[in-house]
Design a protein around this motif. Structure first.
Motif, short mmCIF file in Angstrom:
data_model
loop_
_atom_site.label_atom_id
_atom_site.label_comp_id
_atom_site.label_asym_id
_atom_site.label_seq_id
_atom_site.Cartn_x
_atom_site.Cartn_y
_atom_site.Cartn_z
N HIS A 18 0.85 -1.20 0.00
CA HIS A 18 0.00 0.00 0.00
C HIS A 18 0.88 1.24 0.00
CE1 HIS A 18 0.77 -0.02 4.30
NE2 HIS A 18 0.12 -1.15 4.46
N TRP A 103 -12.81 -0.54 11.65
CA TRP A 103 -13.24 0.41 10.61
C TRP A 103 -13.73 -0.23 9.32
CZ3 TRP A 103 -10.50 0.32 5.96
CH2 TRP A 103 -9.32 -0.43 5.97
N ARG A 193 -11.47 -9.00 -0.66
CA ARG A 193 -10.46 -9.34 0.36
C ARG A 193 -11.05 -9.38 1.76
NH1 ARG A 193 -4.68 -9.17 -1.22
NH2 ARG A 193 -4.34 -8.58 0.93
N VAL A 194 -12.25 -8.81 1.92
CA VAL A 194 -12.85 -8.76 3.27
C VAL A 194 -14.22 -9.43 3.21
CG1 VAL A 194 -11.60 -6.64 3.86
CG2 VAL A 194 -13.88 -6.46 2.88
N GLY A 222 -7.22 7.96 -2.64
CA GLY A 222 -7.79 8.28 -1.31
C GLY A 222 -7.13 9.49 -0.68
C1 HEM Z 1 -13.00 8.69 -0.14
C2 HEM Z 1 -12.94 7.50 -0.64
C3 HEM Z 1 -12.06 6.39 -0.10
C4 HEM Z 1 -10.90 6.47 0.61
C5 HEM Z 1 -10.19 7.72 1.08
C6 HEM Z 1 -10.47 5.13 0.89
C7 HEM Z 1 -9.29 4.79 1.54
C8 HEM Z 1 -8.95 3.50 1.92
C9 HEM Z 1 -7.74 3.15 2.60
C10 HEM Z 1 -6.64 4.12 2.99
C11 HEM Z 1 -7.78 1.81 2.85
C12 HEM Z 1 -6.73 0.98 3.55
C13 HEM Z 1 -5.94 0.27 2.53
C14 HEM Z 1 -4.74 -0.42 3.12
O1 HEM Z 1 -4.76 -0.80 4.29
O2 HEM Z 1 -3.80 -0.58 2.38
C15 HEM Z 1 -9.02 1.31 2.30
C16 HEM Z 1 -9.44 0.01 2.36
C17 HEM Z 1 -10.61 -0.46 1.79
N1 HEM Z 1 -11.47 0.25 0.99
FE1 HEM Z 1 -11.41 2.23 0.67
N2 HEM Z 1 -11.37 4.26 0.35
C18 HEM Z 1 -12.36 4.99 -0.27
C19 HEM Z 1 -13.44 4.50 -0.98
C20 HEM Z 1 -13.80 3.17 -1.03
C21 HEM Z 1 -14.92 2.66 -1.79
C22 HEM Z 1 -15.83 3.52 -2.65
C23 HEM Z 1 -14.96 1.31 -1.56
C24 HEM Z 1 -15.92 0.28 -2.08
C25 HEM Z 1 -16.66 0.42 -3.14
C26 HEM Z 1 -13.86 0.98 -0.67
C27 HEM Z 1 -13.56 -0.29 -0.20
C28 HEM Z 1 -12.49 -0.60 0.60
C29 HEM Z 1 -12.26 -1.92 1.17
C30 HEM Z 1 -13.14 -3.15 0.99
C31 HEM Z 1 -11.09 -1.82 1.93
C32 HEM Z 1 -10.50 -2.90 2.83
C33 HEM Z 1 -9.44 -3.66 2.20
C34 HEM Z 1 -8.74 -4.53 3.22
O3 HEM Z 1 -8.72 -4.27 4.41
O4 HEM Z 1 -8.15 -5.50 2.75
N3 HEM Z 1 -13.17 2.13 -0.38
N4 HEM Z 1 -9.70 2.37 1.74
#
Ligand code: HEM
Length: 280
Positions: A18, A103, A193-194, A222
């Motif tokens: 990441h 979270w 993944r989740v 992000g």
């Molecule tokens: C403002 C919008 C968003 C931001 C700032 C954001 C940011 C992040 C960040 C920083 C992580 C952690 C990744 C890591 O640990 O490497 C994450 C994980 C994740 N995001 Fe987002 N995200 C956004 C939108 C979304 C959207 C729209 C979805 C789904 C449609 C989504 C689904 C996920 C999922 C499922 C994870 C978990 C992955 C894991 O833990 O393996 N996110 N996101």
């Protein structure tokens, strides 16, 4: 110190996992730095805004006191999307700066709300709103050139008043759209993944390298959205922009503001009674 974090896969390959989380602070400082520089510029350096006189309008219309700007559906979309965006930003980044909580569930639920709201917006804007009003046109570019020349102190004609959206808003929309689509597309795959209610978990869907790139793109878009959100909120609360912000709540703006900033030939208000030429 690189901008990515790396690990070694079970196959011995070095893969990105990441972004490096210090980029959160870079994005925050970039957003705050922009607003400080902009606020100082407007307060102490910027010249009074000036516009060329409007061209005569082909059919004069009776303008009501309040000019409709955003339909109820457009406003509901905006506020639902904004709420989802804030939940996504806080659930994503608070744990990374030391505020630990469970979270992931809140994050993918807000991600689903954001995705659905954007799907709605694409259909709504394509078939029910004026689709082209948010994309730069030839007048925007000509006026941008005039404004830039005047900014440099060179002589140039005054720019025309704006259509429904000034060029800056159109450019902002373009950038936020790209960052938004990137987090949505990568986020949908990351849901594999989740554990979610949509499909069975399948962490082996992609290779470690592809997953790594997916997380990197999700993280980069992000953190970009941190800066973009700060800039957006800053403009929304600037005193001269409050009538625009209020129109996102009540749906309309005053006739005075409309005539001061907008060219009725470029932003035509539909469905208004025409004023008869001989006065009856
Ligand atoms: C403002 C919008 C968003 C931001 C700032 C954001 C940011 C992040 C960040 C920083 C992580 C952690 C990744 C890591 O640990 O490497 C994450 C994980 C994740 N995001 Fe987002 N995200 C956004 C939108 C979304 C959207 C729209 C979805 C789904 C449609 C989504 C689904 C996920 C999922 C499922 C994870 C978990 C992955 C894991 O833990 O393996 N996110 N996101």
């Amino acid at each position: 110190m690189g901008i990515l974090e790396w690990a070694t896969s079970p196959l011995g390959q070095r893969v990105p996992i990441h972004i490096a989380w210090f980029l959160i602070w870079v994005a925050l400082i970039a957003g705050l730095g922009f607003l400080i520089v902009h606020a100082i510029y407007v307060r102490y350096l910027a010249k009074q805004k000036g516009f060329a006189p409007d061209l005569p309008s082909p059919g004069a219309v009776e303008l009501p006191e309040r000019i409709p700007r955003h339909s109820l559906a457009a406003r509901l979309f905006h506020w639902i999307m904004a709420a989802a965006m804030f939940v996504l930003l806080f659930t994503a980044f608070l744990p990374k700066v030391g505020i630990r909580f469970n979270w992931v569930t809140y994050h993918w639920i807000a991600g689903t709300v954001l995705t659905l709201s954007i799907l709605f917006h694409i259909v709504h804007a394509s078939f029910y709103l004026d689709f082209w009003s948010i994309w730069p046109d030839r007048s925007d570019l000509e006026d941008a050139r005039k404004r830039f020349q005047r900014f440099l102190g060179n002589s140039a004609e005054l720019p025309r008043k704006f259509a429904k959206y000034p060029l800056e808003n159109k450019l902002y929309h373009g950038v936020v759209m790209l960052a938004g689509l990137l987090v949505i597309v990568t986020g949908i795959f990351m849901m594999f993944r989740v554990r979610t209610v949509f499909f069975p978990r399948d962490p082996y869907l992609f290779s470690d390298m592809t997953w790594g790139m997916m997380y990197v793109l999700h993280g980069l878009a992000g953190v970009g959205l941190i800066t973009l959100t700060i800039v957006h909120v800053y403009f929304a609360v600037r005193p001269e922009k409050l009538p625009i912000t209020a129109s996102m709540i009540v749906g309309s703006m005053s006739r005075e503001f409309y005539l001061k900033e907008h060219d009725p030939n470029r932003w035509v208000i539909e469905g208004l009674p025409h004023r008869s030429v001989d006065g009856d």
